[in-house]
Design a protein around this motif. Structure first.
Motif, PDB file in Angstrom:
ATOM      1  N   ALA A 188       0.833  -1.201   0.000  1.00 59.59           N
ATOM      2  CA  ALA A 188       0.000   0.000   0.000  1.00 59.59           C
ATOM      3  C   ALA A 188       0.868   1.251   0.000  1.00 59.59           C
ATOM      4  CB  ALA A 188      -0.928  -0.017   1.209  1.00 59.59           C
ATOM      5  N   GLU A 189       1.900   1.258   0.836  1.00 63.22           N
ATOM      6  CA  GLU A 189       2.790   2.424   0.916  1.00 63.22           C
ATOM      7  C   GLU A 189       3.579   2.628  -0.375  1.00 63.22           C
ATOM      8  OE1 GLU A 189       3.556   2.008   5.743  1.00 63.22           O
ATOM      9  OE2 GLU A 189       4.907   1.063   4.312  1.00 63.22           O
ATOM     10  N   HIS A 190       3.986   1.524  -0.995  1.00 67.55           N
ATOM     11  CA  HIS A 190       4.754   1.636  -2.239  1.00 67.55           C
ATOM     12  C   HIS A 190       3.947   2.333  -3.314  1.00 67.55           C
ATOM     13  CE1 HIS A 190       7.483   0.642  -5.509  1.00 67.55           C
ATOM     14  NE2 HIS A 190       6.402   0.301  -6.199  1.00 67.55           N
ATOM     15  N   TYR A 191       2.699   1.886  -3.519  1.00 66.98           N
ATOM     16  CA  TYR A 191       1.902   2.510  -4.574  1.00 66.98           C
ATOM     17  C   TYR A 191       1.487   3.929  -4.202  1.00 66.98           C
ATOM     18  CZ  TYR A 191       1.989  -1.403  -7.687  1.00 66.98           C
ATOM     19  OH  TYR A 191       2.420  -2.354  -8.574  1.00 66.98           O
ATOM     20  N   ALA A 192       1.296   4.195  -2.923  1.00 70.19           N
ATOM     21  CA  ALA A 192       1.019   5.570  -2.506  1.00 70.19           C
ATOM     22  C   ALA A 192       2.184   6.489  -2.874  1.00 70.19           C
ATOM     23  CB  ALA A 192       0.753   5.612  -1.005  1.00 70.19           C
ATOM     24  N   ALA A 193       3.392   5.971  -2.747  1.00 67.33           N
ATOM     25  CA  ALA A 193       4.586   6.786  -3.010  1.00 67.33           C
ATOM     26  C   ALA A 193       4.935   6.893  -4.489  1.00 67.33           C
ATOM     27  CB  ALA A 193       5.784   6.205  -2.250  1.00 67.33           C
ATOM     28  N   HIS A 194       4.620   5.869  -5.282  1.00 67.73           N
ATOM     29  CA  HIS A 194       5.140   5.811  -6.647  1.00 67.73           C
ATOM     30  C   HIS A 194       4.083   5.879  -7.742  1.00 67.73           C
ATOM     31  CE1 HIS A 194       9.244   4.965  -5.344  1.00 67.73           C
ATOM     32  NE2 HIS A 194       8.720   4.183  -4.415  1.00 67.73           N
ATOM     33  N   ALA A 195       2.808   5.896  -7.398  1.00 68.00           N
ATOM     34  CA  ALA A 195       1.769   5.903  -8.431  1.00 68.00           C
ATOM     35  C   ALA A 195       1.873   7.111  -9.349  1.00 68.00           C
ATOM     36  CB  ALA A 195       0.377   5.847  -7.785  1.00 68.00           C
ATOM     37  N   ALA A 196       2.222   8.253  -8.800  1.00 66.97           N
ATOM     38  CA  ALA A 196       2.309   9.459  -9.639  1.00 66.97           C
ATOM     39  C   ALA A 196       3.331   9.278 -10.757  1.00 66.97           C
ATOM     40  CB  ALA A 196       2.661  10.668  -8.781  1.00 66.97           C
ATOM     41  N   ASP A 197       4.467   8.693 -10.434  1.00 63.18           N
ATOM     42  CA  ASP A 197       5.484   8.446 -11.457  1.00 63.18           C
ATOM     43  C   ASP A 197       5.020   7.368 -12.436  1.00 63.18           C
ATOM     44  OD1 ASP A 197       7.209  10.330 -10.393  1.00 63.18           O
ATOM     45  OD2 ASP A 197       8.258   8.873  -9.137  1.00 63.18           O
TER      46      ASP A 197
ATOM     47  N   ALA B 280      -4.582  -9.617  -1.482  1.00 68.43           N
ATOM     48  CA  ALA B 280      -5.622  -8.591  -1.550  1.00 68.43           C
ATOM     49  C   ALA B 280      -5.014  -7.226  -1.853  1.00 68.43           C
ATOM     50  CB  ALA B 280      -6.407  -8.547  -0.245  1.00 68.43           C
ATOM     51  N   PHE B 281      -3.900  -6.905  -1.211  1.00 69.49           N
ATOM     52  CA  PHE B 281      -3.294  -5.589  -1.443  1.00 69.49           C
ATOM     53  C   PHE B 281      -2.486  -5.556  -2.726  1.00 69.49           C
ATOM     54  CE2 PHE B 281      -4.876  -4.851   2.703  1.00 69.49           C
ATOM     55  CZ  PHE B 281      -5.130  -3.489   2.723  1.00 69.49           C
ATOM     56  N   ARG B 282      -1.962  -6.694  -3.151  1.00 69.53           N
ATOM     57  CA  ARG B 282      -1.334  -6.754  -4.470  1.00 69.53           C
ATOM     58  C   ARG B 282      -2.351  -6.389  -5.551  1.00 69.53           C
ATOM     59  NH1 ARG B 282       1.019 -12.411  -6.751  1.00 69.53           N
ATOM     60  NH2 ARG B 282      -1.198 -12.752  -7.187  1.00 69.53           N
ATOM     61  N   PHE B 283      -3.595  -6.774  -5.332  1.00 71.66           N
ATOM     62  CA  PHE B 283      -4.678  -6.435  -6.251  1.00 71.66           C
ATOM     63  C   PHE B 283      -5.156  -4.995  -6.067  1.00 71.66           C
ATOM     64  CE2 PHE B 283      -9.402  -6.187  -5.708  1.00 71.66           C
ATOM     65  CZ  PHE B 283      -9.715  -5.836  -7.015  1.00 71.66           C
ATOM     66  N   CYS B 284      -5.486  -4.620  -4.836  1.00 74.79           N
ATOM     67  CA  CYS B 284      -6.225  -3.373  -4.645  1.00 74.79           C
ATOM     68  C   CYS B 284      -5.357  -2.127  -4.592  1.00 74.79           C
ATOM     69  CB  CYS B 284      -7.110  -3.455  -3.400  1.00 74.79           C
ATOM     70  SG  CYS B 284      -6.263  -3.278  -1.806  1.00 74.79           S
ATOM     71  N   ALA B 285      -4.114  -2.225  -4.109  1.00 78.65           N
ATOM     72  CA  ALA B 285      -3.300  -1.010  -3.962  1.00 78.65           C
ATOM     73  C   ALA B 285      -3.054  -0.318  -5.305  1.00 78.65           C
ATOM     74  CB  ALA B 285      -1.990  -1.331  -3.249  1.00 78.65           C
ATOM     75  N   PRO B 286      -2.573  -1.020  -6.340  1.00 78.26           N
ATOM     76  CA  PRO B 286      -2.396  -0.326  -7.618  1.00 78.26           C
ATOM     77  C   PRO B 286      -3.704   0.084  -8.268  1.00 78.26           C
ATOM     78  CG  PRO B 286      -1.903  -2.665  -7.848  1.00 78.26           C
ATOM     79  CD  PRO B 286      -2.057  -2.394  -6.396  1.00 78.26           C
ATOM     80  N   ALA B 287      -4.733  -0.762  -8.141  1.00 70.35           N
ATOM     81  CA  ALA B 287      -6.021  -0.423  -8.761  1.00 70.35           C
ATOM     82  C   ALA B 287      -6.619   0.832  -8.145  1.00 70.35           C
ATOM     83  CB  ALA B 287      -6.989  -1.599  -8.626  1.00 70.35           C
ATOM     84  N   LEU B 288      -6.558   0.949  -6.829  1.00 68.76           N
ATOM     85  CA  LEU B 288      -7.102   2.123  -6.160  1.00 68.76           C
ATOM     86  C   LEU B 288      -6.284   3.371  -6.472  1.00 68.76           C
ATOM     87  CD1 LEU B 288      -7.966   0.580  -2.679  1.00 68.76           C
ATOM     88  CD2 LEU B 288      -9.615   1.456  -4.348  1.00 68.76           C
ATOM     89  N   MET B 289      -4.971   3.249  -6.477  1.00 70.59           N
ATOM     90  CA  MET B 289      -4.149   4.422  -6.759  1.00 70.59           C
ATOM     91  C   MET B 289      -4.333   4.900  -8.196  1.00 70.59           C
ATOM     92  SD  MET B 289      -2.778   5.608  -4.099  1.00 70.59           S
ATOM     93  CE  MET B 289      -1.885   6.848  -5.025  1.00 70.59           C
ATOM     94  N   ALA B 290      -4.728   4.010  -9.093  1.00 64.26           N
ATOM     95  CA  ALA B 290      -5.017   4.415 -10.471  1.00 64.26           C
ATOM     96  C   ALA B 290      -6.369   5.099 -10.594  1.00 64.26           C
ATOM     97  CB  ALA B 290      -4.965   3.203 -11.395  1.00 64.26           C
TER      98      ALA B 290
END
Length: 456
Positions: free
Chosen positions: A90-99, A136-146
Motif C-alpha cells: 500500500a505504501e509503495h503505490y502511494a509513493a510511486h503511483a504518480a510516477d 488482496a493488497f497486491r490487487f487493490c493497492a495499484p487499482a485504487l491508486m489508479a
C-alpha cells in the motif's frame, strides 16, 4: 453460508453469510457510485487513504495475523510478516503511483500529443486463501491508486480475513464504497464477472479456474489479469554456491507449508553435485518443526483444507509408485488437523505426478540433470511458466535466464514477489502482470490525446 474449518484442529471455526444476488448488486452499485468521486481525487489524496490503511495494518499486525493462522493455518511468524508486506505494498503505490501513471509525450503532427492513464471503473478481484492479506493488497493497492474502485471476492475459506481488510478502509475513513467486500459462493462468481458495472477482472488461483474466469471475462469483453499455478524449477548447476542454494530453495519450498504458486517445486540439480546437494536439502528439511501454527516455534503449519491434503498425498503416493525414492516424510500423519510431513523425493523425472501437476504442500522433489543444457530442457518441459531460479555464476545465470520459459527468473536468490517488480506468468501460468510499474497499467485506459492545430 461460508463455513470455515480450522485446519489445525479439523473442527468448525465459524460461519459467515454469503451475499444474495440483491446484496451483491447493491455492493457493486456502491462501488460504481464511489468511482465517480474517487476518480476525481488527486493521486496525493488517494495516497493519503492508502497510507492510513497501511498504518492501521502495522498497528494491528498481531490481530490480523491471528485471523490467517486460524482460518488457513499460516504459522504466526509468517502471518505477521505477510501483514507487514501488505502494508508495504500500500505504501509503495502511494509513493510511486504518480510516477507510474505520468503522461507520456509522443511526437506526431499535432501541436501536442500525449498518452494519459485514466481509471476504468470497478475492478473485480477474485482471490485465493493462501496469502489473504498480501494478495488482496497486491490487487487493490495499484487499482485504487489508479483511480479505480475495488470489489474483493475473497476465498470462501478466509471470510474473517476479507472482512478485516474491508474494515481497515472503514477505520481509515476512506470514501465509502472504494473497496467492497463480496463474500460470495463460487456459484455466484459468474454473475459478478458479467455485471455491467464491473469493468475488469483480476484472478489468482488454479489454471483450471483461471481458464473459466478468462472465458467469462472475454465473453463480456472485459480485460483480465490471471496469476495461475506453477511447477517452478530451481536449477542448481555444478558451479553453484550449494550452501546458499540449499538455504534459499528450502525456504522457497516450505514457506506457507509449501502452499505457494511461486515455490520451488522442481529442484533440478546437475549430476556432479547431485548427491551432495540432496544431503544439504535433507539436513535442512529434517530440522523443520511441523506443528501448531500459533506457536512461534513452528516452521510448518497444516495444509489449509482436508481435500487439499488428500490431493497432496495422492500426488506423493503416485510419484513414489512410479519409482521415486522417498528420503523424508511421505506418510499421512495420525491425529487431528490437516498436517502433512516435510517430504523429500529424489530420482524424480518430469513424467511423474509431482512434476506434471502443481504440488501445494511441503514436498521437495529433486531431478537429476546431465548438463546445464539438460537442466534447461527439463525446466522448460512443463505446461506452466510462472517463476524460476538458477544457481550458477552471475554471467552464466543471466544468459540462461533468457532461455527459461517463465515470467520471473531469479539468479542466485529467493524467488519472491516485490511491490517494486512486476510478477506474472506465461503458458498455463496466466497472463498480465501485477506489481511494479507494469501492474498499475493493467487496469487503466491508455488514452491518446491529439491537440490541434495540425503541424506541417
Amino acid at each position: 453460508m461460508l463455513k470455515v474449518i480450522n485446519p489445525t484442529t479439523g473442527q468448525r471455526l465459524h460461519e459467515y453469510p454469503a451475499l444474495n444476488p440483491a446484496d451483491m448488486n447493491a455492493r457493486i452499485a456502491a462501488a460504481e457510485n464511489a468511482f465517480r468521486h474517487w476518480r476525481q481525487q488527486s493521486i496525493a489524496q488517494r495516497a493519503e487513504v492508502l497510507n492510513r490503511v497501511a498504518t492501521l495494518m502495522r498497528d494491528q499486525e498481531t490481530e490480523l495475523a491471528r485471523l490467517m493462522t486460524l482460518e488457513m493455518g499460516k504459522p504466526v511468524k509468517e502471518a505477521r510478516g505477510e501483514v507487514q508486506k501488505a502494508a508495504w505494498c500500500a505504501e509503495h503505490y502511494a509513493a510511486h503511483a504518480a510516477d507510474y501513471l505520468a503522461s507520456v509525450t509522443l511526437n506526431s503532427d499535432a501541436s501536442s500529443s500525449y498518452v494519459q492513464h485514466l481509471p476504468l471503473g470497478p475492478v473485480l478481484g477474485i482471490l485465493p486463501w493462501n496469502a489473504p492479506f498480501w494478495l488482496a493488497f497486491r490487487f487493490c493497492a495499484p487499482a485504487l491508486m489508479a483511480g479505480n474502485t475495488c470489489l474483493m471476492k475473497h476465498d470462501p475459506h478466509v471470510p474473517a480475513c476479507a472482512e478485516a481488510i474491508a474494515d481497515l478502509f472503514v477505520q481509515a475513513e476512506a470514501p465509502a464504497g472504494i473497496l467492497q467486500n463480496l463474500p460470495l459462493t463460487t456459484s455466484s462468481v459468474e454473475s459478478a464477472i458479467r455485471h455491467r458495472a464491473v469493468r475488469a477482472v483480476s484472478f489468482t488461483g488454479s489454471s483450471a479456474a483461471g481458464s473459466r474466469v478468462a472465458a467469462l471475462a472475454a465473453a463480456e469483453l472485459k480485460p483480465a489479469v490471471l496469476e495461475l499455478g506453477g511447477s517452478d524449477p530451481a536449477i542448481v548447476l555444478k558451479d553453484a554456491d550449494l550452501e546458499a542454494a540449499a538455504d534459499a530453495i528450502v525456504l522457497s519450498r516450505i514457506i506457507n507449508a509449501g502452499q505457494s504458486c511461486i515455490a520451488a517445486k522442481r529442484i533440478i540439480v546437475e549430476a556432479p553435485v547431485h548427491e551432495r546437494f540432496v544431503e544439504l536439502l535433507k539436513d535442512r528439511l529434517e530440522k523443520l518443526r511441523l506443528g501448531d501454527p500459533s506457536s512461534v516455534e513452528t516452521d510448518i503449519g497444516p495444509i489449509a483444507r482436508e481435500d487439499l491434503r488428500a490431493e497432496l498425498a495422492r500426488q506423493v503416493d503416485e510419484t513414489i509408485a512410479a519409482g521415486a525414492e522417498c528420503l523424508l516424510g511421505g506418510q499421512m500423519p495420525e491425529g487431528e488437523g490437516f498436517f502433512y510431513p516435510v517430504t523429500l523425493l529424489t530420482e524424480v523425472n518430469n513424467q511423474m505426478t509431482a512434476c506434471r501437476e502443481e504440488t501445494f504442500g511441503p514436498v521437495a522433489v529433486v531431478l537429476r540433470a546431465n548438463s546445464a543444457e539438460h537442466a534447461l530442457q527439463i525446466a522448460n518441459d512443463t505446461e506452466y511458466g510462472l517463476a524460476a531460479s538458477i544457481w550458477t555464476n552471475r554471467q552464466r545465470g543471466e544468459a540462461l535466464a533468457q532461455e527459461i520459459e517463465a515470467g520471473q527468473v531469479v539468479v542466485n536468490g529467493l524467488v519472491k514477489t516485490d511491490p517494486r517488480l512486476p510478477s506474472g506468468g506465461i503458458k498455463r501460468s496466466g497472463y498480465g502482470r501485477e506489481l511494479g510499474p507494469h501492474g498499475i497499467m493493467e487496469f487503466v485506459n491508455v488514452q491518446q490525446v491529439w491537440v490541434g492545430p495540425k503541424q506541417e
